[in-house]
Design a protein around this motif. Structure first.
Motif, mmCIF file in Angstrom:
data_model
loop_
_atom_site.group_PDB
_atom_site.id
_atom_site.type_symbol
_atom_site.label_atom_id
_atom_site.label_comp_id
_atom_site.label_asym_id
_atom_site.label_seq_id
_atom_site.Cartn_x
_atom_site.Cartn_y
_atom_site.Cartn_z
ATOM 1 N N PRO A 52 15.072 -25.683 32.051
ATOM 2 C CA PRO A 52 13.913 -24.980 31.505
ATOM 3 C C PRO A 52 12.591 -25.765 31.490
ATOM 4 C CG PRO A 52 15.737 -25.045 29.923
ATOM 5 C CD PRO A 52 16.124 -25.901 31.064
ATOM 6 N N GLY A 53 12.624 -27.071 31.344
ATOM 7 C CA GLY A 53 11.358 -27.800 31.222
ATOM 8 C C GLY A 53 10.780 -27.625 29.830
ATOM 9 N N PRO A 54 9.603 -28.253 29.569
ATOM 10 C CA PRO A 54 9.060 -28.282 28.212
ATOM 11 C C PRO A 54 8.776 -26.901 27.625
ATOM 12 C CG PRO A 54 7.640 -29.480 29.774
ATOM 13 C CD PRO A 54 8.782 -28.938 30.553
ATOM 14 N N ALA A 55 8.338 -25.944 28.472
ATOM 15 C CA ALA A 55 7.980 -24.614 27.941
ATOM 16 C C ALA A 55 9.201 -23.786 27.544
ATOM 17 C CB ALA A 55 7.146 -23.865 28.976
ATOM 18 N N GLY A 56 10.380 -24.153 28.002
ATOM 19 C CA GLY A 56 11.600 -23.419 27.662
ATOM 20 C C GLY A 56 11.715 -22.102 28.415
ATOM 21 N N CYS A 57 12.796 -21.382 28.118
ATOM 22 C CA CYS A 57 13.064 -20.079 28.758
ATOM 23 C C CYS A 57 12.789 -18.973 27.753
ATOM 24 C CB CYS A 57 14.552 -19.951 29.085
ATOM 25 S SG CYS A 57 15.074 -20.780 30.554
ATOM 26 N N PRO A 58 12.364 -17.789 28.182
ATOM 27 C CA PRO A 58 12.256 -16.686 27.241
ATOM 28 C C PRO A 58 13.642 -16.383 26.662
ATOM 29 C CG PRO A 58 11.591 -16.013 29.459
ATOM 30 C CD PRO A 58 12.033 -17.424 29.555
ATOM 31 N N GLY A 67 7.249 -19.076 35.306
ATOM 32 C CA GLY A 67 6.830 -20.485 35.342
ATOM 33 C C GLY A 67 8.000 -21.449 35.452
ATOM 34 N N LEU A 68 9.188 -20.927 35.710
ATOM 35 C CA LEU A 68 10.363 -21.806 35.848
ATOM 36 C C LEU A 68 10.416 -22.315 37.294
ATOM 37 C CD1 LEU A 68 12.642 -19.505 33.749
ATOM 38 C CD2 LEU A 68 11.933 -21.817 33.101
ATOM 39 N N LYS A 69 10.613 -23.611 37.439
ATOM 40 C CA LYS A 69 10.512 -24.190 38.785
ATOM 41 C C LYS A 69 11.807 -24.806 39.270
ATOM 42 C CE LYS A 69 5.591 -25.239 38.673
ATOM 43 N NZ LYS A 69 5.265 -24.503 37.446
#
Ligand code: AMP
Ligand code: MG
Length: 335
Positions: A39-45, A187-189
């Motif tokens: 997920p990275g810093p922003a996380g997943c919905p 925004g998930l990469k």
């Protein structure tokens, strides 16, 4: 019958400074899907699981030959010569199919529906029956994607003669691409989408390394890794003759059908793996290259710069053949 699964997603081992990989999975399209996301810093919905499942359900509802009221089956029932308005997804899949049909010189042909049904690989179980010459001849008369006119601007298609479209050879890959589009839009990469063995990879895994997958040995009773491939932002698909087939009087009949003869392929190719920018292309082309066989397949792949790996039955085992564009994947040492 089982869906073909030529690819094994390798388990992440070790921990170190690993980031967690979230896994979303479930049944779809007669097979299963597994989506791994870092997920990275922003996380997943929080509703990502639901969004993926809903997207896959809507694609299946539109393009399944198993659902009588699917958009595809409505197109199949549409009278010849009358325009049929198609959804954006069906339009894209039909256009991608046409490209694969042209690139493989008709070896990938989604109008094989009547033959798929005749050989019992469609919705109706025919009890492993080998069709008669007469039945094959009749079915072959309604085969050919050239009989489908696509009007991209008007989002409509028109059957020039009776045809029955079966998109099973491309829809799982397309669905993997659509899940990838959904993840990109959020925004998930870093993710790996696996839909029944057709894959779309992006970025890195939870260990910060490139995603790795295993290409299976094409065997009915073994599940062993033949090759490990490292994947950077690509789609990968494997088509094989060893997971969906029947045997009659000692003859092996696979679910991949040669549009030229109307019969299951028997050219010695046990599996075809294709790596392209999208999973839909890889899915359609891997099915087409199974039909083309070793010599024509490698020739076309080299002419078009497509990464193709064939496992061909020779003697008691399998021999690998690959196109020039596949070379970087063979030489790369996966960690
Ligand atoms: P795949 O597992 O992606 O190779 O797709 C195989 C499925 O595609 C089969 O079960 C059939 O429904 C359909 N199919 C079989 N032969 C062909 C072909 N030559 N071109 C397009 N679709 C095919
Ligand atoms: Mg395919």
């Amino acid at each position: 019958m089982l869906a073909g699964l030529g690819i094994l997603v390798l388990a992440l081992t070790g921990c170190g400074r690993s980031q967690p990989e979230l896994v979303f999975s479930g049944p779809t399209m007669g097979t299963t899907y597994q989506v791994k996301v870092v997920p990275g810093p922003a996380g997943c919905p929080p509703d990502l699981d639901h969004r993926i499942a809903t997207l896959l359900q809507s694609l299946d509802a539109a393009m399944s030959t198993y659902k009588p009221d699917s958009e595809l089956n409505r197109l199949n029932r549409q009278p010849v010569g009358e325009p049929f308005a198609v959804s954006a997804d069906l339009l894209r899949v039909l256009m991608l199919s046409k490209q694969a049909f042209q690139l493989t010189r008709g070896a990938f042909d989604p109008t094989l529906g009547p033959l798929v049904d005749l050989w019992g690989f469609g919705p109706v179980d025919t009890g492993d029956r080998v069709p008669s010459e007469g039945e094959l001849k009749e079915a072959l008369e309604s085969i050919g994607l050239d009989y489908l006119a696509i009007d991209e601007g008007a989002s409509s298609v028109l059957k020039r003669r009776y045809i029955e479209v079966d998109l099973s050879g491309i829809v799982p890959g397309y669905a993997a691409d659509r899940v990838s589009e959904l993840l990109d839009s959020l925004g998930l990469k870093n993710y790996l989408v696996d839909l029944g063995g057709e894959l779309r990879a992006s970025g890195q895994n939870g260990k910060g390394k490139v995603w790795q997958i295993g290409i299976e040995v094409p065997s009915v009773d073994r599940s062993e890794v033949e090759r490990v491939l490292a994947l950077r932002d690509v789609g990968v698909a494997t088509s094989g003759d060893y997971r969906n087939f029947f045997e009659r009087d000692g003859v092996h009949y696979s679910h991949i059908i040669d549009p030229a003869s109307g019969r299951p392929v028997s050219n010695g190719v046990a599996s075809a793996t294709v790596i392209t920018p999208t999973a839909a292309e890889a899915d359609a082309l891997s099915t087409g290259f199974m039909v083309l066989g070793k010599d024509s397949g490698l020739k076309i792949a080299d002419e078009r710069g497509i990464a193709l790996l064939l496992l061909v039955k020779e003697g008691a085992g399998f021999v690998e053949y690959s196109s020039a564009a596949f070379a970087p994947y063979l030489s790369e040492r996966a960690e």
